[in-house]
Design an enzyme around this catalytic site. Structure first.
Site, PDB file in Angstrom:
ATOM      1  CG  PHE A  93     -22.439   0.833  21.023  1.00 55.41           C
ATOM      2  CD1 PHE A  93     -22.429   1.838  20.300  1.00 55.41           C
ATOM      3  CD2 PHE A  93     -21.144   0.239  21.334  1.00 55.41           C
ATOM      4  CE1 PHE A  93     -21.087   2.057  19.444  1.00 55.41           C
ATOM      5  CE2 PHE A  93     -20.224   0.489  20.638  1.00 55.41           C
ATOM      6  CZ  PHE A  93     -20.112   1.493  19.573  1.00 55.41           C
ATOM      7  CG  ASP A 105     -32.268  -3.656  25.183  1.00 55.11           C
ATOM      8  OD1 ASP A 105     -31.331  -3.568  24.262  1.00 55.11           O
ATOM      9  OD2 ASP A 105     -31.968  -3.633  26.421  1.00 55.11           O
ATOM     10  CB  SER A 121     -29.968  -4.019  31.995  1.00 57.53           C
ATOM     11  OG  SER A 121     -29.087  -4.833  31.066  1.00 57.53           O
ATOM     12  CE1 TYR A 164     -19.436  -9.500  27.778  1.00 58.25           C
ATOM     13  CE2 TYR A 164     -16.796  -9.187  27.167  1.00 58.25           C
ATOM     14  CZ  TYR A 164     -18.267  -9.109  26.790  1.00 58.25           C
ATOM     15  OH  TYR A 164     -18.613  -8.620  25.534  1.00 58.25           O
ATOM     16  CE  LYS A 183     -21.012 -11.638  24.003  1.00 55.30           C
ATOM     17  NZ  LYS A 183     -22.386 -11.558  23.617  1.00 55.30           N
ATOM     18  NE  ARG A 216      -6.859  -1.461  33.605  1.00 58.98           N
ATOM     19  CZ  ARG A 216      -7.871  -0.936  33.049  1.00 58.98           C
ATOM     20  NH1 ARG A 216      -8.725   0.005  33.907  1.00 58.98           N
ATOM     21  NH2 ARG A 216      -8.177  -0.996  31.934  1.00 58.98           N
ATOM     22  N   GLY A 237      -3.359  -9.004  33.829  1.00 58.23           N
ATOM     23  CA  GLY A 237      -4.067  -9.760  32.996  1.00 58.23           C
ATOM     24  C   GLY A 237      -4.700  -8.745  31.889  1.00 58.23           C
TER      25      GLY A 237
HETATM   26  N1  UDP Z   1      -7.601   2.526  28.971  1.00 60.31           N
HETATM   27  C1  UDP Z   1      -6.830   3.586  29.464  1.00 60.31           C
HETATM   28  N2  UDP Z   1      -7.397   4.591  30.403  1.00 60.31           N
HETATM   29  C2  UDP Z   1      -8.692   4.296  30.979  1.00 60.31           C
HETATM   30  C3  UDP Z   1      -9.312   3.225  30.528  1.00 60.31           C
HETATM   31  C4  UDP Z   1      -8.742   2.458  29.534  1.00 60.31           C
HETATM   32  O1  UDP Z   1      -5.809   3.906  28.978  1.00 60.31           O
HETATM   33  O2  UDP Z   1      -9.270   4.885  31.801  1.00 60.31           O
HETATM   34  C5  UDP Z   1      -6.949   1.708  28.114  1.00 60.31           C
HETATM   35  C6  UDP Z   1      -6.662   0.123  28.498  1.00 60.31           C
HETATM   36  O3  UDP Z   1      -5.491   0.135  29.121  1.00 60.31           O
HETATM   37  C7  UDP Z   1      -7.078  -0.450  27.317  1.00 60.31           C
HETATM   38  C8  UDP Z   1      -7.519   0.445  26.311  1.00 60.31           C
HETATM   39  O4  UDP Z   1      -7.689   1.684  26.948  1.00 60.31           O
HETATM   40  O5  UDP Z   1      -5.533  -0.505  26.505  1.00 60.31           O
HETATM   41  C9  UDP Z   1      -9.165  -0.196  25.908  1.00 60.31           C
HETATM   42  O6  UDP Z   1      -9.993  -0.435  27.401  1.00 60.31           O
HETATM   43  P1  UDP Z   1     -11.148  -0.820  27.294  1.00 60.31           P
HETATM   44  O7  UDP Z   1     -11.473  -1.004  28.679  1.00 60.31           O
HETATM   45  O8  UDP Z   1     -11.881  -0.077  26.433  1.00 60.31           O
HETATM   46  O9  UDP Z   1     -11.250  -2.077  26.531  1.00 60.31           O
HETATM   47  P2  UDP Z   1     -10.345  -3.760  26.785  1.00 60.31           P
HETATM   48  O10 UDP Z   1      -9.101  -3.267  27.906  1.00 60.31           O
HETATM   49  O11 UDP Z   1     -11.422  -4.471  27.445  1.00 60.31           O
HETATM   50  O12 UDP Z   1      -9.876  -3.941  25.704  1.00 60.31           O
END
Ligand code: UDP
Length: 333
Positions: free
Chosen positions: A16, A36, A39, A149, A153, A269, A271
């Site tokens: 991306f 690349d 994957s 992850y 990183k 979720r 955390g």
């Molecule tokens: N999110 C959501 N619905 C989904 C997937 C993600 O509301 O089906 C929300 C999630 O709670 C977070 C935001 O979108 O606040 C970004 O999530 P993403 O997985 O893109 O990135 P990260 O949580 O790793 O910052």
């Protein structure tokens, strides 16, 4: 900015961000060597680059030092973006992530050092901050990776800085906050909210909003991120770490409002941060870089490209519950 005649290696070129960066470097006059293992990346992301006549592609695992070393010969700049992304698969397959994100990074650093490249720019992750307590979050905030992850990183970033310190390799690490834009992943694992929501919108299904949707993310448009990479390469910065963010933080409910459509809710979720928000003063001052694309503009661009998600998986409550089992099992608040 123009960089006529420069030779750049981009790892993760078919991905991306890597593919957008490749296009930008070529537009600026660079010749690009793209690496690349395909994957996650898609060769189709490189169609414009391949037509340019200033691009060569190598399908290779960046952890394979013997395979990649010769490809770095004569390079001025190295942009290291090759990595495995996403949270849940990293919990399920930590060794896999260690191989790509740690061994891969060390191998790229060695290849860059042996080739005597002028600067290496690393795509680090804002996930190193875990559940931050200070907003906007500066680079000096505590490091608290919450899943493999993020950990891999972060070890990658530490390795980059270490190679800078011990071997004198000029390095810059960019901690990217929630990058979005066209070509964001359209297949595979559940994750990255834009892809999830755009596929749901196309299918006429409700957006699966996590929790009450009041959590906010520093959604940063890929074009701005690419300019940060270029500015870092074309600078004298050395051994430095910079946040790259949009300058704001936006609730999921605002994203829903801009995309437009019905909503259903899925459980928060453990955390998950309630907020991510980069303090970008350091990069603004050191590199003169600033984000240019507003959230509203960026979402409009995504809607213009919504057809790219036509074949993407359409997630629903049950599918998400199944796909996030490891998350609930292993991560804690
Ligand atoms: N999110 C959501 N619905 C989904 C997937 C993600 O509301 O089906 C929300 C999630 O709670 C977070 C935001 O979108 O606040 C970004 O999530 P993403 O997985 O893109 O990135 P990260 O949580 O790793 O910052």
């Amino acid at each position: 900015m123009a960089f006529d005649g420069k030779l750049a290696v981009v790892t993760g070129a078919a991905g991306f961000i890597g593919s957008h960066l490749t296009d930008r470097l070529i537009a600026g006059g660079c010749t690009v060597v793209g690496l690349d293992n395909l994957s996650n990346g898609r060769r189709a992301n490189l169609e414009a680059a391949e037509r340019s006549g200033r691009f060569t592609f190598h399908e290779v695992d960046v952890a394979d030092i013997d395979a990649i070393s010769p490809l770095f010969a004569g390079a001025d700049w190295v942009f290291h973006l090759a990595a495995l992304a996403d949270i849940v698969p990293s919990i399920e397959r930590p060794l896999h992530y260690h191989h790509s994100n740690v061994n891969g990074t060390v191998s790229v650093l060695e290849a860059a050092r042996r080739a005597g490249v002028k600067r290496l720019v690393y795509a680090a992750s804002s996930s190193c901050y875990g559940l931050a307590t200070q907003f906007p979050t500066p680079e000096t905030a505590a490091i608290a990776p919450a899943y493999p992850y993020a950990l891999t990183k972060w070890i990658g970033e530490s390795s980059v800085l270490h190679w800078g310190k011990v071997y004198g390799l000029p390095v810059v690490s960019l901690r990217l906050f929630n990058v979005y834009g066209p070509r964001a992943r359209t297949s595979g694992t559940y994750g990255a909210v834009f892809g999830v929501f755009l596929a749901q919108k196309l299918a006429g299904k409700p957006f699966t909003v996590v929790g009450d949707g009041s959590q906010t993310r520093d959604f940063t448009f890929v074009g701005d991120v690419v300019e940060a990479f270029v500015a870092a390469a074309d600078s004298q910065a050395d051994g430095e770490v910079f946040n790259v963010g949009s300058g704001g933080t936006y609730p999921i409910n605002r994203l829903v409002e801009l995309l437009g459509g019905p909503v259903t809710h899925v459980p928060k979720r453990p955390g998950e941060p309630d907020c991510t928000f980069a303090d970008t003063s350091r990069i603004r001052e050191a590199l003169g870089w600033a984000p240019r694309v507003s959230f509203e503009q960026g979402v409009r661009v995504m809607l213009d490209h919504i057809e790219d998600w036509r074949e993407a998986p359409v997630w629903d409550k049950a599918g998400i519950a199944d796909a996030t089992q490891a998350w609930f099992r292993y991560l804690k608040d």
